[in-house]
Design a protein around this motif. Structure first.
Motif, PDB file in Angstrom:
ATOM      1  N   CYS A  63       0.835  -1.211   0.000  1.00 22.45           N
ATOM      2  CA  CYS A  63       0.000   0.000   0.000  1.00 22.45           C
ATOM      3  C   CYS A  63       0.867   1.258   0.000  1.00 22.45           C
ATOM      4  CB  CYS A  63      -0.938   0.012   1.207  1.00 22.45           C
ATOM      5  SG  CYS A  63      -2.279  -1.183   1.114  1.00 22.45           S
ATOM      6  N   VAL A 106      -4.774   4.564   0.586  1.00 23.53           N
ATOM      7  CA  VAL A 106      -5.124   5.274   1.825  1.00 23.53           C
ATOM      8  C   VAL A 106      -6.116   4.434   2.624  1.00 23.53           C
ATOM      9  CG1 VAL A 106      -6.189   7.357   2.775  1.00 23.53           C
ATOM     10  CG2 VAL A 106      -4.649   7.536   0.802  1.00 23.53           C
ATOM     11  N   LEU A 107      -7.133   3.925   1.943  1.00 20.15           N
ATOM     12  CA  LEU A 107      -8.110   3.063   2.631  1.00 20.15           C
ATOM     13  C   LEU A 107      -7.457   1.794   3.152  1.00 20.15           C
ATOM     14  CD1 LEU A 107     -11.143   3.422   0.189  1.00 20.15           C
ATOM     15  CD2 LEU A 107     -10.859   4.467   2.447  1.00 20.15           C
ATOM     16  N   LEU A 109      -4.271   1.343   4.044  1.00 18.42           N
ATOM     17  CA  LEU A 109      -3.441   1.643   5.218  1.00 18.42           C
ATOM     18  C   LEU A 109      -4.297   1.949   6.444  1.00 18.42           C
ATOM     19  CD1 LEU A 109      -0.681   3.767   3.463  1.00 18.42           C
ATOM     20  CD2 LEU A 109      -0.379   1.523   4.545  1.00 18.42           C
ATOM     21  N   LEU A 110      -5.410   2.653   6.247  1.00 22.15           N
ATOM     22  CA  LEU A 110      -6.324   2.907   7.374  1.00 22.15           C
ATOM     23  C   LEU A 110      -6.933   1.604   7.893  1.00 22.15           C
ATOM     24  CD1 LEU A 110      -8.123   6.150   6.166  1.00 22.15           C
ATOM     25  CD2 LEU A 110      -6.485   5.939   8.059  1.00 22.15           C
ATOM     26  N   TRP A 111      -7.296   0.721   6.967  1.00 21.84           N
ATOM     27  CA  TRP A 111      -7.856  -0.580   7.355  1.00 21.84           C
ATOM     28  C   TRP A 111      -6.840  -1.373   8.171  1.00 21.84           C
ATOM     29  CZ3 TRP A 111     -12.311  -2.895   7.858  1.00 21.84           C
ATOM     30  CH2 TRP A 111     -12.354  -4.275   7.991  1.00 21.84           C
ATOM     31  N   ARG A 113      -4.340  -0.219   9.872  1.00 22.75           N
ATOM     32  CA  ARG A 113      -4.156   0.445  11.170  1.00 22.75           C
ATOM     33  C   ARG A 113      -5.290   0.074  12.120  1.00 22.75           C
ATOM     34  NH1 ARG A 113      -4.075   6.913  12.240  1.00 22.75           N
ATOM     35  NH2 ARG A 113      -3.666   6.778  14.453  1.00 22.75           N
ATOM     36  N   HIS A 114      -6.508   0.073  11.596  1.00 27.82           N
ATOM     37  CA  HIS A 114      -7.667  -0.303  12.413  1.00 27.82           C
ATOM     38  C   HIS A 114      -7.554  -1.746  12.897  1.00 27.82           C
ATOM     39  CE1 HIS A 114     -11.800  -0.983  13.662  1.00 27.82           C
ATOM     40  NE2 HIS A 114     -11.859  -1.999  12.820  1.00 27.82           N
TER      41      HIS A 114
END
Length: 128
Positions: A63, A106-107, A109-111, A113-114
């Motif tokens: 990502c 971006v989505l 990496l956010l996923w 992280r979550h």
């Protein structure tokens, strides 16, 4: 995330394969970059599907490479259109694909992280 990345790996790979086979001399840089994007998407899909520490690490790297790639190629394709006589997956920040190539890393990496935060809290694996 697995399905999105798998679809993009297939789409970018098929497009690159046809372009490289039929018109490579026309825009070699663009076609090679589409092939590279396909490999990055495939690595991300495998990382998301595999899970665990190694899978998450592979997905984060993929990502991150994707985000740097789409930003770099996006800027270069707008600044020097002659260098990109035909579009890549990342040209114009993924304009030809509805800007999904810009949003997807971006989505992703956010996923990740979550999911990492969920696992750190001991709540067990989140569905992927």
């Amino acid at each position: 995330m697995v399905a999105l990345y798998a679809v993009f790996a297939l789409a970018a790979g098929a497009r690159a394969a046809v372009q490289i086979a039929l018109d490579f001399a026309e825009a070699p840089l663009a076609y090679v970059l589409s092939a590279v994007a396909s490999v990055v998407y495939l690595v991300a899909a495998i990382g998301f599907a595999r899970g665990g520490r190694a899978g998450r690490r592979a997905a984060v790297v993929a990502c991150s490479v994707e985000l740097v790639g789409v930003l770099t190629v996006g800027v270069l394709s707008l600044a020097d259109p002659a260098a990109f006589p035909d579009a890549t997956v990342w040209s114009g920040f993924g304009q030809g694909y509805g800007f999904i190539p810009l949003a997807l890393p971006v989505l992703g990496l956010l996923w990740l992280r979550h999911r990492s935060a969920t696992l750190d809290e001991g709540q067990g694996p989140a569905p992927g």
